[in-house]
Design a protein around this motif. Sequence first.
Motif, PDB file in Angstrom:
ATOM      1  N   MET A  67      -4.061  -4.668   2.091  1.00  0.00           N
ATOM      2  CA  MET A  67      -4.451  -3.919   0.907  1.00  0.00           C
ATOM      3  C   MET A  67      -5.374  -2.746   1.260  1.00  0.00           C
ATOM      4  SD  MET A  67      -6.901  -5.513  -2.006  1.00  0.00           S
ATOM      5  CE  MET A  67      -8.230  -5.628  -0.827  1.00  0.00           C
ATOM      6  N   LEU A  68      -6.391  -3.010   2.088  1.00  0.00           N
ATOM      7  CA  LEU A  68      -7.386  -1.988   2.391  1.00  0.00           C
ATOM      8  C   LEU A  68      -6.824  -0.833   3.204  1.00  0.00           C
ATOM      9  CD1 LEU A  68     -10.525  -4.185   3.194  1.00  0.00           C
ATOM     10  CD2 LEU A  68     -10.027  -2.917   1.100  1.00  0.00           C
ATOM     11  N   LEU A  69      -5.814  -1.101   4.043  1.00  0.00           N
ATOM     12  CA  LEU A  69      -5.251  -0.049   4.880  1.00  0.00           C
ATOM     13  C   LEU A  69      -4.071   0.673   4.242  1.00  0.00           C
ATOM     14  CD1 LEU A  69      -5.674  -1.785   8.300  1.00  0.00           C
ATOM     15  CD2 LEU A  69      -6.605   0.426   7.681  1.00  0.00           C
ATOM     16  N   SER A  70      -3.601   0.165   3.120  1.00  0.00           N
ATOM     17  CA  SER A  70      -2.487   0.826   2.433  1.00  0.00           C
ATOM     18  C   SER A  70      -2.806   2.274   2.050  1.00  0.00           C
ATOM     19  CB  SER A  70      -2.079   0.025   1.197  1.00  0.00           C
ATOM     20  OG  SER A  70      -1.493  -1.190   1.575  1.00  0.00           O
ATOM     21  N   PRO A  71      -4.019   2.582   1.526  1.00  0.00           N
ATOM     22  CA  PRO A  71      -4.317   3.990   1.213  1.00  0.00           C
ATOM     23  C   PRO A  71      -4.237   4.912   2.420  1.00  0.00           C
ATOM     24  CG  PRO A  71      -5.870   2.549   0.103  1.00  0.00           C
ATOM     25  CD  PRO A  71      -5.081   1.678   1.045  1.00  0.00           C
ATOM     26  N   LEU A  72      -4.670   4.424   3.595  1.00  0.00           N
ATOM     27  CA  LEU A  72      -4.580   5.253   4.801  1.00  0.00           C
ATOM     28  C   LEU A  72      -3.126   5.583   5.117  1.00  0.00           C
ATOM     29  CD1 LEU A  72      -5.609   6.535   7.434  1.00  0.00           C
ATOM     30  CD2 LEU A  72      -5.534   4.249   8.474  1.00  0.00           C
ATOM     31  N   PHE A  73      -2.264   4.575   5.058  1.00  0.00           N
ATOM     32  CA  PHE A  73      -0.857   4.818   5.371  1.00  0.00           C
ATOM     33  C   PHE A  73      -0.174   5.618   4.255  1.00  0.00           C
ATOM     34  CE2 PHE A  73      -1.648   1.152   8.199  1.00  0.00           C
ATOM     35  CZ  PHE A  73      -1.261   1.747   9.390  1.00  0.00           C
ATOM     36  N   GLY A  74      -0.671   5.478   3.031  1.00  0.00           N
ATOM     37  CA  GLY A  74      -0.153   6.321   1.961  1.00  0.00           C
ATOM     38  C   GLY A  74      -0.449   7.789   2.219  1.00  0.00           C
ATOM     39  N   TYR A  75      -1.673   8.079   2.667  1.00  0.00           N
ATOM     40  CA  TYR A  75      -2.064   9.447   3.027  1.00  0.00           C
ATOM     41  C   TYR A  75      -1.184   9.977   4.152  1.00  0.00           C
ATOM     42  CZ  TYR A  75      -4.953  13.230   4.940  1.00  0.00           C
ATOM     43  OH  TYR A  75      -5.395  14.446   5.412  1.00  0.00           O
ATOM     44  N   LEU A  76      -1.020   9.174   5.201  1.00  0.00           N
ATOM     45  CA  LEU A  76      -0.197   9.600   6.344  1.00  0.00           C
ATOM     46  C   LEU A  76       1.267   9.758   5.941  1.00  0.00           C
ATOM     47  CD1 LEU A  76      -1.704   7.244   9.096  1.00  0.00           C
ATOM     48  CD2 LEU A  76      -2.168   9.690   8.768  1.00  0.00           C
ATOM     49  N   GLY A  77       1.746   8.860   5.078  1.00  0.00           N
ATOM     50  CA  GLY A  77       3.148   8.902   4.675  1.00  0.00           C
ATOM     51  C   GLY A  77       3.514  10.123   3.854  1.00  0.00           C
ATOM     52  N   ASP A  78       2.528  10.721   3.180  1.00  0.00           N
ATOM     53  CA  ASP A  78       2.787  11.944   2.413  1.00  0.00           C
ATOM     54  C   ASP A  78       2.699  13.196   3.274  1.00  0.00           C
ATOM     55  OD1 ASP A  78       3.400  10.958  -0.116  1.00  0.00           O
ATOM     56  OD2 ASP A  78       1.298  10.798  -0.710  1.00  0.00           O
ATOM     57  N   ARG A  79       2.322  13.047   4.554  1.00  0.00           N
ATOM     58  CA  ARG A  79       2.056  14.221   5.376  1.00  0.00           C
ATOM     59  C   ARG A  79       2.772  14.251   6.730  1.00  0.00           C
ATOM     60  NH1 ARG A  79      -1.577  13.103   1.826  1.00  0.00           N
ATOM     61  NH2 ARG A  79      -2.877  14.729   0.900  1.00  0.00           N
ATOM     62  N   TYR A  80       3.127  13.089   7.269  1.00  0.00           N
ATOM     63  CA  TYR A  80       3.694  13.035   8.617  1.00  0.00           C
ATOM     64  C   TYR A  80       5.038  12.308   8.612  1.00  0.00           C
ATOM     65  CZ  TYR A  80      -1.080  14.410   9.728  1.00  0.00           C
ATOM     66  OH  TYR A  80      -2.283  15.075   9.769  1.00  0.00           O
ATOM     67  N   THR A  81       5.704  12.280   9.760  1.00  0.00           N
ATOM     68  CA  THR A  81       7.031  11.666   9.876  1.00  0.00           C
ATOM     69  C   THR A  81       6.933  10.171   9.592  1.00  0.00           C
ATOM     70  OG1 THR A  81       7.646  13.304  11.536  1.00  0.00           O
ATOM     71  CG2 THR A  81       9.031  11.345  11.354  1.00  0.00           C
ATOM     72  N   ARG A  82       7.596   9.739   8.543  1.00  0.00           N
ATOM     73  CA  ARG A  82       7.396   8.383   8.036  1.00  0.00           C
ATOM     74  C   ARG A  82       7.995   7.300   8.917  1.00  0.00           C
ATOM     75  NH1 ARG A  82       9.364   9.995   2.050  1.00  0.00           N
ATOM     76  NH2 ARG A  82      10.661  11.344   3.343  1.00  0.00           N
ATOM     77  N   LYS A  83       9.131   7.563   9.517  1.00  0.00           N
ATOM     78  CA  LYS A  83       9.779   6.488  10.271  1.00  0.00           C
ATOM     79  C   LYS A  83       8.981   6.101  11.516  1.00  0.00           C
ATOM     80  CE  LYS A  83      13.200   8.931  13.167  1.00  0.00           C
ATOM     81  NZ  LYS A  83      14.647   8.986  13.460  1.00  0.00           N
ATOM     82  N   TYR A  84       8.255   7.060  12.094  1.00  0.00           N
ATOM     83  CA  TYR A  84       7.435   6.730  13.264  1.00  0.00           C
ATOM     84  C   TYR A  84       6.201   5.926  12.866  1.00  0.00           C
ATOM     85  CZ  TYR A  84      10.444  10.053  15.673  1.00  0.00           C
ATOM     86  OH  TYR A  84      11.531  10.695  16.198  1.00  0.00           O
TER      87      TYR A  84
END
Length: 493
Positions: A67-84
């Motif tokens: 739960m706590l790390l989901s926002p970090l990956f949400g931020y990255l997922g909107d900006r960088y290559t998602r499959k990696y």
Amino acid sequence: MACHKKFCIKYATVAILTFINLLNYIDRVTLAGILTQLQNSAQNGFGTPVTDTEGGLLQTAFIVSYMLLSPLFGYLGDRYTRKYIIAVGITLWSCFTLVGSFSVNYRMLLATRCFVGVGEASYATIAPTIIADLFLPAERLAVLTVFYIAIPLGSALGYIIGSEVAALVQQLFKVSASWRWALRVTPVCGIISVLLVVIFVSEPPRGDSEGNFKAAKSSVKGKSGIRAYMEDISYCLTNKTFIFSTLGFSAVTFSTGALAQWAPTFVVRISTIVKSGHQYSQQTAALIFGAITVLAGLMGTVFGSGISKFLSRWTRKADALVCSVSMLLGGPFLFFALLLARYELYAAWVMVFFAEVFLFLNWAPVSAMLLYSIVPFRRSTAEAIQIMVSHLLGDAISPTIIGALSDSLYHYLNAPTENEGRGLSMQFSLFVTSIICVIGGAAFLVSTLTVEKDREAVENFVRTSGMERSTSINASDGEFDEHRSLLVNSFKN
């Protein structure tokens, strides 16, 4: 030929993401299938027993880190290559699951479950947004239904793999801590899925299925990453449909999380005091509950999608209505399932089946509501926030709450035998889940009042952005900041 290739790539991507979702839930539920053995000091290899509170904390630790790390990956997922990002996350999750199988004490197992949550957070926040960018809005619900079928199937396989692998290893090799081998199944499949993601998963441009407007992409790459992310969060928190559907979904995760962790153990305990019927082993209880979860989950997920699509002919509130009604019906069925378990387990199994059908009706409609009420370039962030909140209020706390309540009530009840005390204390604790279901139904009901307006605001934004793209593909960030402000103001009003 090109169209055929694109078609194959799209559905190969969905198949791979669904397979990973399946592994996700197998791994998440495996511990519940071996919990009785894990709590037994003679069988867990720790030399000390694991209490109900500690058993619940294993699931809570996983969910909290997830739960706590989901926002970090949400931020990255909107900006960088998602499959990696997904590939790195699956690697972490697989490695720490494997390390957990070598735990020498409870604390080490607890720590590894935290790190497993880190890996899973990277996947759950991003995968639905890739699907959204591959398929038109009219196609999404059907595709999401396939994607979310992996939840009941994976959950059921988790129970079965956990209990059956542990039992098989115990039978063949006579080892005392056979539960460890149940945790060594998903890591192998996880590494295979990493290769599949890197080689075969398509990475569509964000918003591709809705026009791939360039401004959407540019608006999230401002000079200040923190500022842009805070704008994303502010946007989500002004969206009433998103807020109330997230609260409703929190009730779903609370109830399913508590049942996933404690239902087989509850059946084992309550069967010792039921006058009619036979006493269940952990293996048998997990197998039956897993089979019910598969059937109920498949029916609920497919029917939820089908009913929503059918009702959408007459109302754009269909998804919210399905979620609300299903939760308001699921609560009473769950209550009577728990009530009947003390007297007739066969009747209780039937009620559990219908309760789970109603709970699983929600999965595809909730995801569809998020995708059409949030603009494309903020969907990963919205997914992350929904994951964080729904788990914070849901299955991050429910297993521990139920376990702690059970421990407390056991001493308070002062039952004539330990079996009766443990069975009744767990039964009374699980009654909380039926109340939470009704509260969740009320939250979804409120979302029916807002969903049409919020959906229309997103459609207007996409339509306006698409028209500007056709006239000037090099539109400035300032123009789209104006669109964004208008969109946020429409939610506030």
